[in-house]
Scaffold this active site. Structure first.
Site, PDB file in Angstrom:
ATOM      1  N   ASP A   1      -5.422  -2.880 -18.729  1.00 23.57           N
ATOM      2  CA  ASP A   1      -4.309  -1.858 -18.728  1.00 23.57           C
ATOM      3  C   ASP A   1      -4.358  -1.069 -20.212  1.00 23.57           C
ATOM      4  O   ASP A   1      -3.383  -0.481 -20.684  1.00 23.57           O
ATOM      5  CB  ASP A   1      -2.735  -2.604 -18.511  1.00 23.57           C
ATOM      6  CG  ASP A   1      -2.486  -3.148 -17.319  1.00 23.57           C
ATOM      7  OD1 ASP A   1      -3.011  -2.638 -16.341  1.00 23.57           O
ATOM      8  OD2 ASP A   1      -1.695  -4.031 -17.309  1.00 23.57           O
TER       9      ASP A   1
ATOM     10  N   HIS B   1       0.015   1.548 -13.203  1.00 26.34           N
ATOM     11  CA  HIS B   1       0.661   0.238 -13.755  1.00 26.34           C
ATOM     12  C   HIS B   1       2.021   0.500 -13.866  1.00 26.34           C
ATOM     13  O   HIS B   1       2.418   2.042 -14.136  1.00 26.34           O
ATOM     14  CB  HIS B   1      -0.089   0.015 -14.898  1.00 26.34           C
ATOM     15  CG  HIS B   1       0.792  -0.910 -15.864  1.00 26.34           C
ATOM     16  ND1 HIS B   1       0.235  -2.313 -15.453  1.00 26.34           N
ATOM     17  CD2 HIS B   1       1.484  -1.273 -16.730  1.00 26.34           C
ATOM     18  CE1 HIS B   1       1.055  -3.062 -16.049  1.00 26.34           C
ATOM     19  NE2 HIS B   1       1.692  -2.472 -16.937  1.00 26.34           N
TER      20      HIS B   1
ATOM     21  N   THR C   1     -10.459   0.671 -17.913  1.00 23.08           N
ATOM     22  CA  THR C   1     -11.729   0.284 -18.946  1.00 23.08           C
ATOM     23  C   THR C   1     -11.514  -1.323 -19.012  1.00 23.08           C
ATOM     24  O   THR C   1     -10.571  -1.971 -18.247  1.00 23.08           O
ATOM     25  CB  THR C   1     -11.375   0.869 -20.423  1.00 23.08           C
ATOM     26  OG1 THR C   1      -9.991   0.470 -20.688  1.00 23.08           O
ATOM     27  CG2 THR C   1     -11.629   2.295 -20.397  1.00 23.08           C
TER      28      THR C   1
ATOM     29  N   LEU D   1     -10.575  -7.552 -12.433  1.00 19.02           N
ATOM     30  CA  LEU D   1     -12.206  -7.036 -12.076  1.00 19.02           C
ATOM     31  C   LEU D   1     -13.059  -7.480 -13.384  1.00 19.02           C
ATOM     32  O   LEU D   1     -12.521  -7.301 -14.298  1.00 19.02           O
ATOM     33  CB  LEU D   1     -12.198  -5.410 -12.052  1.00 19.02           C
ATOM     34  CG  LEU D   1     -11.241  -4.956 -10.720  1.00 19.02           C
ATOM     35  CD1 LEU D   1     -10.871  -3.712 -10.575  1.00 19.02           C
ATOM     36  CD2 LEU D   1     -12.054  -5.418  -9.380  1.00 19.02           C
TER      37      LEU D   1
ATOM     38  N   GLY E   1       0.712  -1.075  -0.146  1.00 18.78           N
ATOM     39  CA  GLY E   1       0.027  -0.005   0.070  1.00 18.78           C
ATOM     40  C   GLY E   1       0.965   1.246  -0.106  1.00 18.78           C
ATOM     41  O   GLY E   1       0.562   2.354   0.432  1.00 18.78           O
TER      42      GLY E   1
ATOM     43  N   ASN F   1      -6.242   3.442 -11.964  1.00 15.87           N
ATOM     44  CA  ASN F   1      -5.321   2.530 -11.577  1.00 15.87           C
ATOM     45  C   ASN F   1      -3.803   3.135 -11.942  1.00 15.87           C
ATOM     46  O   ASN F   1      -3.338   4.007 -12.864  1.00 15.87           O
ATOM     47  CB  ASN F   1      -5.394   1.357 -12.418  1.00 15.87           C
ATOM     48  CG  ASN F   1      -4.400   0.130 -12.055  1.00 15.87           C
ATOM     49  OD1 ASN F   1      -4.250  -0.255 -11.084  1.00 15.87           O
ATOM     50  ND2 ASN F   1      -3.731  -0.336 -13.152  1.00 15.87           N
TER      51      ASN F   1
HETATM   52  C1  GRF Z   1       2.854  -0.865  -7.655  1.00 11.35           C
HETATM   53  O1  GRF Z   1       4.078  -1.179  -8.456  1.00 11.35           O
HETATM   54  C2  GRF Z   1       1.757  -0.562  -8.695  1.00 11.35           C
HETATM   55  O2  GRF Z   1       2.460   0.075  -9.732  1.00 11.35           O
HETATM   56  C3  GRF Z   1       1.196  -2.054  -8.945  1.00 11.35           C
HETATM   57  O3  GRF Z   1       1.447  -2.601  -7.885  1.00 11.35           O
HETATM   58  C4  GRF Z   1       2.259  -2.304  -7.071  1.00 11.35           C
HETATM   59  C5  GRF Z   1       1.809  -1.657  -5.942  1.00 11.35           C
HETATM   60  O4  GRF Z   1       2.703  -1.239  -4.625  1.00 11.35           O
HETATM   61  N1  GRF Z   1      -0.212  -1.872  -9.547  1.00 11.35           N
HETATM   62  P1  GRF Z   1       1.983  -0.632  -3.385  1.00 11.35           P
HETATM   63  O5  GRF Z   1       1.096  -1.677  -2.800  1.00 11.35           O
HETATM   64  O6  GRF Z   1       1.274   0.688  -3.623  1.00 11.35           O
HETATM   65  O7  GRF Z   1       3.390  -0.203  -2.673  1.00 11.35           O
END
Ligand code: GRF
Length: 252
Positions: A188, A152, A184, A136, A55, A150
């Protein structure tokens, strides 16, 4: 609820009309009071964040909001299992933390319905996916269309999916990075809100590269969330226009 409401309501016709019946001084006071009330009521949008792990992106968003005093309510954090470390940070900040255990649901549809119910009950204006490791369903994505974002860990459209850092190294790219996008139905593929690139350095492995990308993530995700809250994002086709314009691509 969409992020443009603050602007539209601030300009409400009814208020101007009623003000004309009053003296100028009263009108002034009336307008100020109206703005304060609107900022208080409408400006206080609610965010619900979904996590599966540490997180750190969620934490970056909360800390930036605190530092910059955003008028926002972190209505809740939901994890799909109890071991998600980000739940601890939420609790330490007094942010309601919930677990909707995916293993307790026989199908994706039933899990997503439980999630929708919880998110709706929390009154989310914006749903932030921050390392949420579940695919999802189209029904979930449609339900939150235009208010589901999101991050990525790659410069989309390059390297969608998993293991992005390993794949970037294998491909021999010189720049890698992160992307914040609306979600969407294609994985990704949604309209890109902003991106940040970082260099790939000699001797990098997936961990060193991931750490460099994560620094970029922590910078752009809070920015993107703030733009949304300020009603500055417009989706046009598969593009996101920022109003007023400013760079949506950062080189770190
Ligand atoms: C991040 O690298 C994010 O881009 C990907 O999952 C990871 C999550 O990291 N979707 P965190 O839980 O926010 O530390």
């Amino acid at each position: 609820m969409t992020p443009v409401h603050a602007i539209e309501i601030t300009d409400a016709e009814g208020t101007s009309r009623s003000c004309r019946k009053l003296g100028r001084a009263t009108e002034y006071v009336h307008k100020i009071a109206f703005r304060v009330a609107i900022n208080y009521i409408v400006g206080m949008l609610s965010i619900v964040t979904l996590i599966s792990g540490r997180g750190s992106n969620f934490e970056a968003i909360v800390k930036t909001a605190q530092k910059e005093r955003w008028p926002v309510k972190f209505a809740g954090v939901i994890a799909n299992h109890s071991a998600a470390r980000g739940l601890e940070f939420a609790r330490s900040e007094g942010i309601p933390a919930f677990i909707v255990e995916h293993k307790e649901h026989a199908t994706r549809e039933s899990f997503d319905e439980a999630l929708i119910e919880k998110i709706d009950a929390l009154g989310a204006d914006l749903v932030v996916l921050a390392g949420f490791m579940r695919i999802l369903t189209p029904g979930f994505i449609r339900h939150f269309e235009g208010r589901l974002i999101n991050i990525h860990p790659a410069l989309l459209p390059s390297f969608p999916g998993l293991h992005t850092h390993e794949r970037a190294l294998e491909a021999g790219v010189q720049e890698h990075g992160a992307t914040v996008h609306f979600v969407t139905e294609g994985v990704d593929e949604g309209p890109i809100i902003c991106q940040a690139s970082v260099p790939v350095r000699e001797g990098d492995d997936a961990d060193t590269l991931a750490a460099r990308v994560l620094v970029a993530e922590h910078q752009i995700y809070p920015r993107a969330v703030k733009w949304f809250l300020d009603g500055r994002l417009r989706i046009e086709g598969n593009q996101v226009k920022l109003q007023p314009p400013e760079p949506q691509f950062f080189k770190l």
